[in-house]
Design an enzyme around this catalytic site. Structure first.
Site, PDB file in Angstrom:
ATOM      1  N   GLU A  92       0.760  -1.063  -0.047  1.00  0.00           N
ATOM      2  CA  GLU A  92      -0.273  -0.091  -0.014  1.00  0.00           C
ATOM      3  C   GLU A  92       0.926   1.325  -0.009  1.00  0.00           C
ATOM      4  O   GLU A  92       0.681   2.219  -0.845  1.00  0.00           O
ATOM      5  CB  GLU A  92      -0.831   0.287   1.233  1.00  0.00           C
ATOM      6  N   ASP A  93       1.969   1.073   0.842  1.00  0.00           N
ATOM      7  CA  ASP A  93       2.595   2.638   0.979  1.00  0.00           C
ATOM      8  C   ASP A  93       3.944   2.496   0.264  1.00  0.00           C
ATOM      9  O   ASP A  93       4.555   3.442   0.681  1.00  0.00           O
ATOM     10  CB  ASP A  93       2.830   2.708   2.573  1.00  0.00           C
TER      11      ASP A  93
END
Length: 723
Positions: A92-93
């Site tokens: 996600e990051d």
């Protein structure tokens, strides 16, 4: 090169690793050395991916996933789960991809990380919908591997432990979500340790002052109470030892959240809730549980009706224990739980116990097996749910901790939420059984579908092929599965009804223009559907029935007699010569009956086309009809079919003598006429007379006349009038 071989080559030495890495490795001491090295390698990969990222507290971001992995290591989870926890935010990051994770650590770890990853790349209407859709994805990932929810719960637990860095609004929102969804999920999966901490942290963030008051009271228990606790514990220990039992006896202290909840639900003061002693007795085997129960009942008298056997009938999350309440020597109740070591482990860790206890997942009642069954039901439910928000709402309903335990005629046990009805039971057996249910036998007595059930009852569902879900069913079911199945079926039936009715309405409008749907050129019909963005003809027909398009306007455009903006007076004239649509009773999804006049078969009626609601039927003598005459384009000629069927609501005003038993006599007369009473209310009442308004169900005007005749014959009745 395998992950373990790469780990050997790249992991840092002990002198250079931070404290949080040492904390994880210490908690994961149960793993073999080569797996510990894999953990350290996973840390180097995660730290490199998150380099430069910080939390709101200012700490390096990698400290969060490492803390999540430590929480799971304390639960003795396997190495794949711990690695996935370290990497759970990377997809996600960070630039790290799922493919890279799969090649470095294996497909299982990649699947776990992907299951936990939020849906940040999709566009949602608002934060609430995004959270609901993320939750739906997480549950589907859980169906593939239960370890996904373990990582998610540990992630939420560490976020709650470090909530102070968030704004006050964010703290309240996250705390509410934790108490509403994540703590109940932990409880549903039997993970009491994590559940208790989530509840305590959520309570502290949501109501800091209340939490502080209760926590201080727990900490500063009066000396007298502490002495009483010691004396009771000594008496129980002495008798258990004399009986030759091997046992572990511990006093239980209630958490601030459980005390607050009990005060709120049971309307008790803090003193009343605190005035309870709690103990847990842990013994080696099931027979010794019952032996210990006899011992504690011999020391202190049990309170009648307060014994629960969750060993013979486990809770839905696999929890097993004997619960009893004793009458204590100081007038205060003593709550005692008795269980085996294995039951205690499963009660504390739930499904996580499967990975740390060799027999944990093999038992038919294990938390693991029950969790799989619950999630399988959720997956079935989400397929039929219209939106993520609706799905999340249904899941919340199913997360009530209080349950009733019921038996099928063959002796199988079903667990349902508190206040569950016969209909909830029917849907728990099978969706088709629920959809065709008409009544049931509870302990061999015939009862209606809305009957609430209590633990221990045996329920047999009676079905009929002709039966189908009714909108009223949604008013009394409590389980998420039943609610989802009913809504899904109603939408399906309503769509079919709408298509059929729309077809009749458009055909009649086209007949007035000397054409029909069958005679229209296909190219013209396709062009109209394309221009108005209808994927199929059925969608247009349903829209007509639901009042979103006028059939005469559509007919005139399709027949190419007027442009797409017809004159309303022409539409009204066409409507007046149109044949009536006849009501058969099967169009309930798209034809509704006005509450202002409650028409029944035999009444002179008119239809009014209402956007989104379809046709609303009024009696011609209804006072509101004058207002509707101002919109002639929305009038629909409508009548009753020769063979109309079903029950229809109508109202009666009944003037009676005001004396005991009058209402019962009137109700009996209505029932004797084969009519159901929907509602009753007193309109007026004095010393001698009373006026009541009855809403009843009848088949037609003749049936209503029969009801009125029977009621008028009663000596206590002075007058009957249809509303």
């Amino acid at each position: 090169m395998s992950p373990s071989e790469q780990a050997q080559a790249t992991i840092p030495s002990d002198e250079t690793v931070p404290d949080y890495v040492c904390a994880l490795e210490k908690a994961a001491h149960y793993l073999p050395p080569d797996q510990i090295r894999q953990l350290r390698y996973a840390w180097t990969v995660g730290a490199a991916a998150h380099v430069g990222q910080t939390r709101k507290s200012g700490e390096p971001y990698i400290t969060h996933p490492m803390a999540v992995a430590t929480v799971l290591a304390e639960q003795r989870l396997d190495v794949e789960t711990l690695i996935a926890a370290i990497l759970h935010d990377t997809i996600e990051d960070t630039p790290l991809t799922r493919a890279t994770i799969a090649s470095e650590f294996g497909e299982t770890v990649a699947e776990l990380v992907d299951g936990v990853t939020k849906l940040d790349k999709l566009q949602f209407q608002d934060r609430q919908e995004a959270a609901a859709e993320s939750f739906r994805k997480m549950l589907l990932a859980m169906a593939r591997d239960l370890r996904v929810i373990l990582i998610k719960l540990a992630d939420r637990l560490h976020n709650m432990r470090t909530l102070g860095a968030q704004s006050s609004d964010a703290q309240r929102r996250i705390a509410r979500e934790t108490l509403d969804v994540y703590a109940p999920i932990a409880q549903r999966l039997g993970m009491n340790l994590i559940k208790a901490e989530l509840q305590d942290l959520g309570f502290r963030a949501l109501h800091p002052w209340r939490h502080s008051v209760i926590e201080k009271r727990i900490r500063t228990q009066p000396v007298v109470r502490r002495e009483a606790m010691v004396k009771i514990e000594a008496q129980l220990a002495q008798r258990l030892t004399k009986e030759g039992l091997a046992y572990r006896l511990v006093g239980r202290i209630k958490s601030p959240w459980s005390i607050y909840n009990k005060m709120r639900i049971e309307q008790k003061s803090l003193d009343q809730v605190m005035d309870v002693f709690g103990f847990r007795v842990v013994v080696p085997s099931v027979p010794e549980c019952y032996h210990a129960l006899g011992v504690v009942h011999a020391v202190f008298k049990p309170l009648d009706g307060r014994f629960r056997d969750f060993i013979a009938i486990p809770k839905a999350n696999g929890y097993q224990s004997l619960h009893t309440v004793l009458f204590g020597p100081y007038g205060s109740p003593i709550e005692v739980q008795i269980r085996t070591e294995e039951m205690d482990l499963i009660a504390e860790r739930g499904i996580a116990a499967h990975w740390s206890y060799k027999h944990g997942g093999d038992l038919p009642n294990s938390a693991q097996n029950r969790a799989h069954a619950w999630i399988a039901n959720l997956v079935e439910s989400q397929r039929a749910t219209g939106s993520s928000l609706e799905f999340l709402e249904n899941v919340k309903v199913d997360l009530f901790p209080d349950e009733v335990y019921l038996f099928t005629p063959k002796g199988a046990i079903l667990a349902l939420p508190r206040n569950a009805t016969v209909l909830d039971f029917a849907y728990a057996v099978h969706t088709d059984v629920g959809n065709h249910a008409v009544s049931a036998r509870v302990d061999k007595k015939l009862v209606p579908l809305r009957t609430k059930l209590v633990s221990g009852q045996t329920v047999e569902i009676i079905t009929a092929k002709s039966s189908s879900p009714k909108p009223q069913w949604l008013e009394f079911v409590v389980s998420g599965k039943a609610r989802t199945a009913i809504r899904h079926q109603l939408k399906h039936l309503e769509h079919e009804d709408a298509v059929q009715l729309g077809h009749r309405m458009l055909d009649r409008a086209l007949e007035n223009l000397d054409t029909s749907l069958d005679r229209l050129p296909q190219a013209r019909l396709d062009a109209y559907l394309g221009e108005h963005r209808y994927p199929r003809l059925e969608a247009l027909l349903a829209d007509i029935a639901l009042g979103n398009r006028m059939p005469n306007q559509v007919a005139q455009v399709l027949a190419r007699q007027v442009p797409d903006t017809p004159d309303l007076l022409d539409a009204a004239r066409a409507l007046q010569v149109e044949d009536k649509i006849l009501i058969t009773g099967s169009e309930r999804g798209v034809i509704s009956f006005a509450n202002c006049c409650l028409p029944i078969p035999g009444d002179e009626i008119m239809g009014y086309h209402t956007a989104g609601r379809g046709i609303v039927v009024h009696r011609l003598d209804c006072p509101n009809v004058a207002e509707y005459r101002k919109s002639p384009e929305r009038w629909v000629p409508i009548g009753w079919d020769r063979e109309v069927h079903g029950d229809y609501r109508t109202g009666l005003r009944i003037d009676t003598e005001n004396k005991p038993g009058t209402l019962a006599q009137v109700a009996a007369a209505v029932a004797a006429s084969n009519s159901n009473i929907d509602s009753v209310e007193y309109v007026d009442r004095d010393v001698h007379l009373s006026t009541m308004r009855f809403i009843i169900e009848v088949r037609h005007r003749k049936h209503l006349a029969e009801v009125i005749r029977r009621v008028r014959r009663l000596a206590v009745v002075h007058g009957v009038q249809r509303l």
